[in-house]
Write a protein that holds these residues in place. Structure first.
Motif, PDB file in Angstrom:
ATOM      1  N   ASN A 181       1.327  -0.826   0.176  1.00 44.18           N
ATOM      2  CA  ASN A 181       0.006   0.050  -0.034  1.00 44.18           C
ATOM      3  C   ASN A 181       0.706   1.337   0.126  1.00 44.18           C
ATOM      4  OD1 ASN A 181      -2.908   1.479   0.059  1.00 44.18           O
ATOM      5  ND2 ASN A 181      -2.327   1.420   2.337  1.00 44.18           N
ATOM      6  N   LEU A 182       1.943   1.164   0.697  1.00 45.51           N
ATOM      7  CA  LEU A 182       2.339   2.683   0.707  1.00 45.51           C
ATOM      8  C   LEU A 182       3.656   2.678  -0.650  1.00 45.51           C
ATOM      9  CD1 LEU A 182       4.613   2.695   4.154  1.00 45.51           C
ATOM     10  CD2 LEU A 182       2.782   4.046   3.426  1.00 45.51           C
ATOM     11  N   ALA A 183       3.944   1.489  -1.235  1.00 44.55           N
ATOM     12  CA  ALA A 183       4.315   1.515  -2.437  1.00 44.55           C
ATOM     13  C   ALA A 183       3.562   2.745  -3.858  1.00 44.55           C
ATOM     14  CB  ALA A 183       4.804   0.334  -2.830  1.00 44.55           C
ATOM     15  N   VAL A 184       1.978   2.227  -3.775  1.00 43.96           N
ATOM     16  CA  VAL A 184       1.377   3.128  -4.331  1.00 43.96           C
ATOM     17  C   VAL A 184       1.704   4.299  -4.352  1.00 43.96           C
ATOM     18  CG1 VAL A 184      -0.922   3.599  -4.529  1.00 43.96           C
ATOM     19  CG2 VAL A 184      -0.250   0.935  -4.364  1.00 43.96           C
TER      20      VAL A 184
ATOM     21  N   LEU B 133      -1.120   4.312   8.249  1.00 43.97           N
ATOM     22  CA  LEU B 133      -0.693   5.011   8.944  1.00 43.97           C
ATOM     23  C   LEU B 133      -1.657   5.225  10.665  1.00 43.97           C
ATOM     24  CD1 LEU B 133       1.186   7.298  10.965  1.00 43.97           C
ATOM     25  CD2 LEU B 133      -0.049   8.694  10.225  1.00 43.97           C
ATOM     26  N   PRO B 134      -2.791   4.885  10.525  1.00 38.81           N
ATOM     27  CA  PRO B 134      -3.874   4.510  11.415  1.00 38.81           C
ATOM     28  C   PRO B 134      -3.090   3.112  12.069  1.00 38.81           C
ATOM     29  CG  PRO B 134      -5.291   5.498   9.598  1.00 38.81           C
ATOM     30  CD  PRO B 134      -3.720   5.126   9.296  1.00 38.81           C
TER      31      PRO B 134
ATOM     32  N   GLY C 298       7.482  -4.665  11.220  1.00 34.12           N
ATOM     33  CA  GLY C 298       9.048  -4.029  11.225  1.00 34.12           C
ATOM     34  C   GLY C 298       8.595  -3.140  10.257  1.00 34.12           C
ATOM     35  N   GLU C 299       8.918  -3.919   8.679  1.00 34.45           N
ATOM     36  CA  GLU C 299       9.600  -3.605   7.530  1.00 34.45           C
ATOM     37  C   GLU C 299       7.814  -2.286   7.242  1.00 34.45           C
ATOM     38  OE1 GLU C 299       9.773  -4.934   2.656  1.00 34.45           O
ATOM     39  OE2 GLU C 299       9.327  -6.763   4.629  1.00 34.45           O
ATOM     40  N   ALA C 300       7.262  -2.760   7.541  1.00 35.69           N
ATOM     41  CA  ALA C 300       5.819  -2.106   7.314  1.00 35.69           C
ATOM     42  C   ALA C 300       5.946  -0.298   7.705  1.00 35.69           C
ATOM     43  CB  ALA C 300       4.561  -2.697   7.596  1.00 35.69           C
TER      44      ALA C 300
ATOM     45  N   HIS D 160       7.008   9.617   7.803  1.00 33.37           N
ATOM     46  CA  HIS D 160       6.582   9.673   9.416  1.00 33.37           C
ATOM     47  C   HIS D 160       8.259   8.865   9.836  1.00 33.37           C
ATOM     48  CE1 HIS D 160       2.787  11.132   8.443  1.00 33.37           C
ATOM     49  NE2 HIS D 160       1.880   9.661   7.346  1.00 33.37           N
ATOM     50  N   PRO D 161       8.869  10.105   9.737  1.00 32.35           N
ATOM     51  CA  PRO D 161      10.520  10.002  10.522  1.00 32.35           C
ATOM     52  C   PRO D 161      10.925   9.740  11.837  1.00 32.35           C
ATOM     53  CG  PRO D 161      10.526  12.151   8.868  1.00 32.35           C
ATOM     54  CD  PRO D 161       8.929  11.343   8.899  1.00 32.35           C
TER      55      PRO D 161
END
Length: 339
Positions: A54-57, A69-70, A92-94, A102-103
Motif C-alpha cells: 500500500n505504501l508502494a502505491v 498510518l492508522p 517492522g518492514e511496514a 513520518h520519520p
C-alpha cells in the motif's frame, strides 16, 4: 521535504484519474482490498505485507487511501507476538516504509528492541524457510546497524541450506530437500527478499557478491520456467499440475523489475517482468478489482488446490502492488512520484 511528503500522503483520490494505467491499476487493487478485505485490523504478517504494498502505491502514485498510518498507530508500532519467528518482523518492514513519510525514530524502537533481543539470546538459526528472506531479512538490514546486518547474514546462511545450487531454486523446508518440489511462493519470497536486501546493503558489504550470484542464478532459472501466458506455476518444475498462482508470480515480477532498475539484473529481464504483469492484470486481477488466484498460506504447491479466481488475501494484494511499483518504473511515461 517534510511538507512535500505531507502533501503527497494527503493527495485526494480524484488525482487517480491523472495516473498512468499501471498506477491506476495499483490504486484500484489497493482500494478494493480496503473496501472488502477481512480482518484488516490484525497486526500480522499478512496485513503487514499489504501495507508494504500500500505504501508502494503512495510512493508511486501520490495517492493514499489513508489506511496504513492508522493501522500502525493502532498497533502502537509494536511487533506482533513475543517470539523470534520470522513472520513477526514483516510488521517492522511496514513501519520502516512508513518512516519515509513520518520519520519519527522512536516508531522503530520496538523493531530494534526485538532484533537486539534475538541477537542477545543467540537465536541465530531460527530462519527455517526461504520465506524468512523476504518476511524478516529486509527489516533487519534496513536498520543499518552493522551488528544487526551481520546477524542477518548468519541467519541467512542457516536458511541457505535449503537453496539448491544445482537448480537455482529453493526447497520450502527440510522435508523437501532432495526432491523436485520447488514451490513458487517460497522461491518468490527468496528472490524478492534478496533483491530488497541488496538495494539496502552498503555497496562495500562483503556479502553482496554472494547474494548477487544467488539472485542472478535464480532469475535465470525462473525465466526459463515462466509459462507461455507470463505466469509461474505453483509447482515450478511441473507447472501443469497445480496451475498458476499470483503470489509467487507477483514476487518474481517484483524481483525482476527491481533487479533491472537497480542494476542487479540486466535489461533482458524487463521483457519477462512485463509479460508476467500482463498475466497479473488480465487474468489474476478480477473486474471488481480483487487480486485473484492467490494461493493460501502453506508449504507446498498442492496446498489449497485448486487455486481459484476468487482466492485472494492481504499478502497477495501487497505482493501485487509491489510488482506494480516496479512495472511503473519500467513503463515509459508512467510518472513516479517518489521512487
Amino acid at each position: 521535504a517534510v511538507m512535500a511528503t505531507a502533501a503527497l500522503v494527503s493527495a485526494p483520490s480524484a488525482h487517480a484519474a491523472e495516473l498512468c494505467g499501471v498506477a491506476q491499476t495499483m490504486v484500484t487493487a489497493a482500494n478494493y482490498w480496503v473496501d472488502n478485505g477481512p480482518d484488516q485490523a490484525a497486526n500480522n504478517w499478512q496485513n503487514a505485507t499489504y501495507h508494504v504494498g500500500n505504501l508502494a502505491v503512495v510512493r508511486t502514485t501520490g495517492v493514499s487511501n489513508h489506511r496504513t498510518l492508522p493501522w500502525a498507530e493502532a498497533n502502537k508500532y509494536q511487533l506482533p507476538g513475543t517470539t523470534f519467528d520470522a513472520t513477526e518482523y514483516t510488521t517492522g518492514e511496514a513501519y520502516e516504509d512508513l518512516a519515509f513519510f513520518h520519520p519519527e525514530p522512536e516508531h522503530l524502537q520496538p523493531l530494534r528492541d526485538r532484533v537486539h533481543a534475538q541477537i542477545t539470546a543467540g537465536e541465530l538459526s531460527t530462519w527455517d524457510s526461504p520465506e524468512a528472506v523476504n518476511l524478516a531479512m529486509p527489516a533487519w538490514v534496513r536498520l543499518a546497524e552493522p551488528d544487526v546486518t551481520e546477524a542477518a547474514h548468519t541467519l541467512f546462511h542457516n536458511v541457505s541450506r535449503l537453496y539448491d545450487r544445482h537448480t537455482g531454486l529453493w526447497w520450502h523446508d527440510r522435508r523437501f530437500v532432495g526432491t523436485p518440489v520447488y514451490w513458487s511462493q517460497a522461491n518468490g519470497e527468496a528472490i524478492a527478499g534478496l533483491v530488497k536486501v541488496l538495494v539496502a546493503l552498503p555497496k562495500d558489504d562483503p556479502h553482496r557478491g554472494e547474494y548477487t550470484r544467488i539472485v542472478r542464478q535464480m532469475a535465470a532459472k525462473l525465466r526459463s520456467l515462466q509459462r507461455a501466458d507470463g505466469s509461474w506455476g505453483a509447482d515450478l518444475l511441473h507447472p501443469w499440475l497445480f496451475g498458476s498462482e499470483s503470489g509467487g508470480t507477483s514476487l518474481i515480477t517484483y524481483a525482476f523489475g527491481a533487479g533491472v532498475t537497480s542494476g542487479i539484473l540486466d535489461a533482458s529481464y524487463q521483457k519477462p517482468a512485463m509479460k508476467a504483469w500482463n498475466w497479473l492484470t488480465t487474468k489474476a486481477l478480477q473486474p471488481s478489482g480483487a487480486v485473484g488466484y492467490v494461493q493460501g498460506p502453506g508449504s507446498a504447491p498442492w496446498d489449497h488446490f485448486p487455486i481459484k479466481a476468487a482466492d485472494t488475501s492481504a499478502y497477495g494484494v501487497g505482493d501485487f502492488l509491489l510488482a506494480g511499483q516496479q512495472i511503473a518504473h519500467l513503463t515509459p511515461g508512467c510518472v513516479i512520484s517518489q521512487g
